[in-house]
Design a protein around this motif. Sequence first.
Motif, PDB file in Angstrom:
ATOM      1  N   ASP A 218       0.996  -1.220  -0.105  1.00  0.00           N
ATOM      2  CA  ASP A 218       0.031   0.088  -0.127  1.00  0.00           C
ATOM      3  C   ASP A 218       0.788   1.269   0.038  1.00  0.00           C
ATOM      4  O   ASP A 218       1.806   1.324   0.646  1.00  0.00           O
ATOM      5  CB  ASP A 218      -0.865   0.037   1.167  1.00  0.00           C
ATOM      6  CG  ASP A 218      -2.288  -0.496   1.061  1.00  0.00           C
ATOM      7  OD1 ASP A 218      -2.306  -1.615   0.544  1.00  0.00           O
ATOM      8  OD2 ASP A 218      -3.139   0.411   0.894  1.00  0.00           O
ATOM      9  N   PHE A 219       0.356   2.296  -0.663  1.00  0.00           N
ATOM     10  CA  PHE A 219       1.028   3.786  -0.700  1.00  0.00           C
ATOM     11  C   PHE A 219       0.234   4.573  -0.941  1.00  0.00           C
ATOM     12  O   PHE A 219      -0.486   4.753  -2.074  1.00  0.00           O
ATOM     13  CB  PHE A 219       2.506   3.591  -1.643  1.00  0.00           C
ATOM     14  CG  PHE A 219       2.858   4.707  -1.566  1.00  0.00           C
ATOM     15  CD1 PHE A 219       4.042   4.980  -0.626  1.00  0.00           C
ATOM     16  CD2 PHE A 219       2.836   5.887  -2.507  1.00  0.00           C
ATOM     17  CE1 PHE A 219       4.574   6.555  -0.511  1.00  0.00           C
ATOM     18  CE2 PHE A 219       3.568   7.063  -2.425  1.00  0.00           C
ATOM     19  CZ  PHE A 219       4.547   7.359  -1.567  1.00  0.00           C
ATOM     20  N   GLN A 220       0.179   5.678  -0.199  1.00  0.00           N
ATOM     21  CA  GLN A 220      -0.536   6.979  -0.544  1.00  0.00           C
ATOM     22  C   GLN A 220       0.357   8.189  -0.400  1.00  0.00           C
ATOM     23  O   GLN A 220       0.942   8.538   0.573  1.00  0.00           O
ATOM     24  CB  GLN A 220      -1.637   7.163   0.528  1.00  0.00           C
ATOM     25  CG  GLN A 220      -2.515   8.171   0.373  1.00  0.00           C
ATOM     26  CD  GLN A 220      -3.966   8.306   1.108  1.00  0.00           C
ATOM     27  OE1 GLN A 220      -3.870   7.591   1.965  1.00  0.00           O
ATOM     28  NE2 GLN A 220      -4.675   9.317   0.796  1.00  0.00           N
ATOM     29  N   TYR A 221       0.413   9.120  -1.134  1.00  0.00           N
ATOM     30  CA  TYR A 221       1.254  10.440  -1.117  1.00  0.00           C
ATOM     31  C   TYR A 221       0.553  10.958  -0.003  1.00  0.00           C
ATOM     32  O   TYR A 221      -0.779  11.027   0.202  1.00  0.00           O
ATOM     33  CB  TYR A 221       1.116  11.155  -2.490  1.00  0.00           C
ATOM     34  CG  TYR A 221       2.090  10.380  -3.321  1.00  0.00           C
ATOM     35  CD1 TYR A 221       3.326  10.616  -3.367  1.00  0.00           C
ATOM     36  CD2 TYR A 221       1.679   9.770  -4.432  1.00  0.00           C
ATOM     37  CE1 TYR A 221       4.161  10.076  -4.419  1.00  0.00           C
ATOM     38  CE2 TYR A 221       2.336   9.109  -5.571  1.00  0.00           C
ATOM     39  CZ  TYR A 221       3.704   9.207  -5.241  1.00  0.00           C
ATOM     40  OH  TYR A 221       4.542   8.857  -6.488  1.00  0.00           O
ATOM     41  N   ILE A 228      -1.314   2.890  -4.622  1.00  0.00           N
ATOM     42  CA  ILE A 228      -1.120   1.552  -4.608  1.00  0.00           C
ATOM     43  C   ILE A 228      -1.777   0.971  -3.477  1.00  0.00           C
ATOM     44  O   ILE A 228      -1.857   1.302  -2.195  1.00  0.00           O
ATOM     45  CB  ILE A 228       0.439   1.214  -4.341  1.00  0.00           C
ATOM     46  CG1 ILE A 228       1.165   1.791  -5.577  1.00  0.00           C
ATOM     47  CG2 ILE A 228       0.579  -0.319  -4.530  1.00  0.00           C
ATOM     48  CD1 ILE A 228       1.208   1.263  -6.877  1.00  0.00           C
ATOM     49  N   LYS A 229      -2.740   0.125  -3.847  1.00  0.00           N
ATOM     50  CA  LYS A 229      -3.756  -0.523  -2.742  1.00  0.00           C
ATOM     51  C   LYS A 229      -3.701  -1.908  -2.850  1.00  0.00           C
ATOM     52  O   LYS A 229      -3.839  -2.671  -3.838  1.00  0.00           O
ATOM     53  CB  LYS A 229      -5.221  -0.146  -3.197  1.00  0.00           C
ATOM     54  CG  LYS A 229      -5.490   1.509  -3.360  1.00  0.00           C
ATOM     55  CD  LYS A 229      -6.953   1.568  -3.769  1.00  0.00           C
ATOM     56  CE  LYS A 229      -7.047   3.319  -3.579  1.00  0.00           C
ATOM     57  NZ  LYS A 229      -8.582   3.309  -3.963  1.00  0.00           N
ATOM     58  N   ASN A 230      -3.134  -2.520  -1.754  1.00  0.00           N
ATOM     59  CA  ASN A 230      -3.207  -3.937  -1.396  1.00  0.00           C
ATOM     60  C   ASN A 230      -2.691  -4.738  -2.717  1.00  0.00           C
ATOM     61  O   ASN A 230      -3.153  -5.736  -3.137  1.00  0.00           O
ATOM     62  CB  ASN A 230      -4.530  -4.320  -1.153  1.00  0.00           C
ATOM     63  CG  ASN A 230      -4.644  -5.684  -0.623  1.00  0.00           C
ATOM     64  OD1 ASN A 230      -3.726  -6.015   0.194  1.00  0.00           O
ATOM     65  ND2 ASN A 230      -5.609  -6.654  -0.642  1.00  0.00           N
ATOM     66  N   LEU A 231      -1.610  -4.269  -3.205  1.00  0.00           N
ATOM     67  CA  LEU A 231      -0.927  -4.790  -4.626  1.00  0.00           C
ATOM     68  C   LEU A 231      -0.119  -6.196  -4.070  1.00  0.00           C
ATOM     69  O   LEU A 231       0.813  -6.114  -3.262  1.00  0.00           O
ATOM     70  CB  LEU A 231       0.115  -3.934  -5.170  1.00  0.00           C
ATOM     71  CG  LEU A 231       0.548  -4.343  -6.485  1.00  0.00           C
ATOM     72  CD1 LEU A 231      -0.567  -4.831  -7.456  1.00  0.00           C
ATOM     73  CD2 LEU A 231       1.415  -3.275  -7.018  1.00  0.00           C
ATOM     74  N   ASN A 232      -0.587  -7.147  -4.883  1.00  0.00           N
ATOM     75  CA  ASN A 232      -0.112  -8.564  -4.678  1.00  0.00           C
ATOM     76  C   ASN A 232       0.615  -8.766  -6.094  1.00  0.00           C
ATOM     77  O   ASN A 232      -0.104  -9.035  -7.012  1.00  0.00           O
ATOM     78  CB  ASN A 232      -0.672  -9.598  -4.346  1.00  0.00           C
ATOM     79  CG  ASN A 232      -1.217  -9.214  -2.794  1.00  0.00           C
ATOM     80  OD1 ASN A 232      -0.474  -9.462  -1.716  1.00  0.00           O
ATOM     81  ND2 ASN A 232      -2.662  -8.940  -2.531  1.00  0.00           N
ATOM     82  N   CYS A 259      12.717   0.181  -6.040  1.00  0.00           N
ATOM     83  CA  CYS A 259      13.826   0.683  -5.842  1.00  0.00           C
ATOM     84  C   CYS A 259      14.485   1.072  -4.485  1.00  0.00           C
ATOM     85  O   CYS A 259      15.730   1.607  -4.314  1.00  0.00           O
ATOM     86  CB  CYS A 259      14.516   1.481  -7.164  1.00  0.00           C
ATOM     87  SG  CYS A 259      13.901   3.102  -6.975  1.00  0.00           S
ATOM     88  N   GLY A 260      13.435   1.695  -3.608  1.00  0.00           N
ATOM     89  CA  GLY A 260      13.818   2.449  -2.390  1.00  0.00           C
ATOM     90  C   GLY A 260      13.769   3.832  -2.414  1.00  0.00           C
ATOM     91  O   GLY A 260      14.184   4.355  -1.625  1.00  0.00           O
ATOM     92  N   VAL A 261      13.216   4.576  -3.461  1.00  0.00           N
ATOM     93  CA  VAL A 261      12.979   5.981  -3.321  1.00  0.00           C
ATOM     94  C   VAL A 261      11.949   6.052  -2.494  1.00  0.00           C
ATOM     95  O   VAL A 261      11.762   7.140  -1.837  1.00  0.00           O
ATOM     96  CB  VAL A 261      12.935   6.307  -5.045  1.00  0.00           C
ATOM     97  CG1 VAL A 261      12.437   7.966  -4.694  1.00  0.00           C
ATOM     98  CG2 VAL A 261      14.261   6.170  -5.646  1.00  0.00           C
ATOM     99  N   LEU A 262      10.869   5.500  -2.434  1.00  0.00           N
ATOM    100  CA  LEU A 262       9.884   5.719  -1.665  1.00  0.00           C
ATOM    101  C   LEU A 262       9.451   4.473  -0.824  1.00  0.00           C
ATOM    102  O   LEU A 262      10.071   3.266  -0.933  1.00  0.00           O
ATOM    103  CB  LEU A 262       8.275   5.713  -2.298  1.00  0.00           C
ATOM    104  CG  LEU A 262       8.473   7.006  -3.556  1.00  0.00           C
ATOM    105  CD1 LEU A 262       7.036   6.956  -4.411  1.00  0.00           C
ATOM    106  CD2 LEU A 262       8.427   8.178  -2.867  1.00  0.00           C
ATOM    107  N   GLN A 263       8.761   4.793   0.513  1.00  0.00           N
ATOM    108  CA  GLN A 263       8.708   3.653   1.461  1.00  0.00           C
ATOM    109  C   GLN A 263       7.089   3.341   1.713  1.00  0.00           C
ATOM    110  O   GLN A 263       6.585   3.927   1.564  1.00  0.00           O
ATOM    111  CB  GLN A 263       9.303   4.223   2.832  1.00  0.00           C
ATOM    112  CG  GLN A 263       9.046   2.999   3.715  1.00  0.00           C
ATOM    113  CD  GLN A 263       9.697   3.608   5.201  1.00  0.00           C
ATOM    114  OE1 GLN A 263       9.649   4.748   5.584  1.00  0.00           O
ATOM    115  NE2 GLN A 263      10.033   2.737   5.956  1.00  0.00           N
ATOM    116  N   PRO A 264       6.968   2.011   1.402  1.00  0.00           N
ATOM    117  CA  PRO A 264       5.491   1.664   1.512  1.00  0.00           C
ATOM    118  C   PRO A 264       4.667   2.023   2.807  1.00  0.00           C
ATOM    119  O   PRO A 264       5.673   1.888   3.851  1.00  0.00           O
ATOM    120  CB  PRO A 264       5.401   0.098   1.266  1.00  0.00           C
ATOM    121  CG  PRO A 264       6.655  -0.232   1.471  1.00  0.00           C
ATOM    122  CD  PRO A 264       7.885   0.917   1.251  1.00  0.00           C
TER     123      PRO A 264
END
Length: 419
Positions: A218-221, A228-232, A259-264
């Motif tokens: 999951d990721f929200q700005y 990104i919602k509950n992506l498998n 790649c590690g630029v953003l954190q989930p």
Amino acid sequence: MSDVFRTLENKKLTAIDGPNFSGRTYLLRLMTGLETDVEGRYPQSNTQGQGAAYIGPEIYNAISGLAPTVEEELNIHMAGSRNKEELEKMNEILGLSDLKQRNPVTLSGGEQAMLTLSCALGLSPGCLAIDSAFEQVSTENRKQLTSRIMKGAFPDTSFFLADNRLSEYPEIQETVPISDQIHTPDDQRLLSIAPLNADIDLPLSIQDTASLTLDHLDFQYPHGPHVIKNLNLTLEPGRLYTLTGKNGAGKSTLAKLLCGVLQPDQGHIRLNQEIYDAWSHPGRQVGYHFQNPDLQLFSTQIEDEIAAGPGAQQVEARQIEGRTEALMNAFGLSGLKEAHPLEMPFVLRKRIALAATMAMGCPWLILDEPTLGQDHTSALALKSMIDQMSSKGFGIVVISHSEWFRSLLDAEEIKLGDG
């Protein structure tokens, strides 16, 4: 030069066809008053007070930086505009109306391209030049844009389009080849540029590529969309994938998470089923080539830029030298070793960033719009380089809105939906 303008006049949309370094960008900048001819003169149409606007591939430079939201950015440009009613309809169709509270700089590349076009049209220019900006827009949205332009939705504006994907635009049935009468000033023709050479064997190898698994990611700005919602998802080692989806679907966001630029916000990334914290080890397993190369470049010489990645990975000096030399030759940069990356034209900055990403030798590579700004011949060479890396065992994910380029790749498609 006057003959060139007579060839192009009286057309609502003029699509200019030609390879890289043929003078397309110079012609568009000349027509919008950003360049002079070889005798130092501006084109007559721009000395008579007619407004003109230019949108280049560096679309982020066309955002004013004055507005904290998309709504305010549009208001700055559309206040009192003759095109306001038509633009409001267009923005609704393109989905820009749903982004009103977003900060313009946080939009995806394609969303920024559509925003800058709408803002430029809000100024009701007599001439609007679009240089490769449509290459970042999805097929569906691009068709909406070109159809409205060709149907005369903006009758006071003449459009000039240079694009490397014209063959993918069936709605544009006539193009104008770049004229051999276009003679750019001497200081713009001094770069030692060679074509891409896909026949060079790149000295890159990988012993083992681990699988990448996304486990309920999951990721929200902040104050933004839940992208990104509950992506498998599982990416198998040594495979080639294409990542597709509409503008704003989260393709680049997913790449930055891997790649590690953003954190989930929630969920995990697993490396061979073991939890892997990419945020704590950016660029260790996954190398990412940014859609915007200027976010990636930081060295003062091209040679140092390409060598920086493997240096940070503690690769042996002899291997760094071999990788750098091979990639400089493969990307046609060997004559520009000491040049500053950010002083190069966009098409070369994109190549430099691609070479720098490959030089790192990460087991996984994510290439975000690698053909952006690259002509047909260069795109074919890039395809061959991707095939070579894949054959060496690297896992590769290609993000591209070019249907033609994706069709060249023997890849599995992963399509992202609306969050």
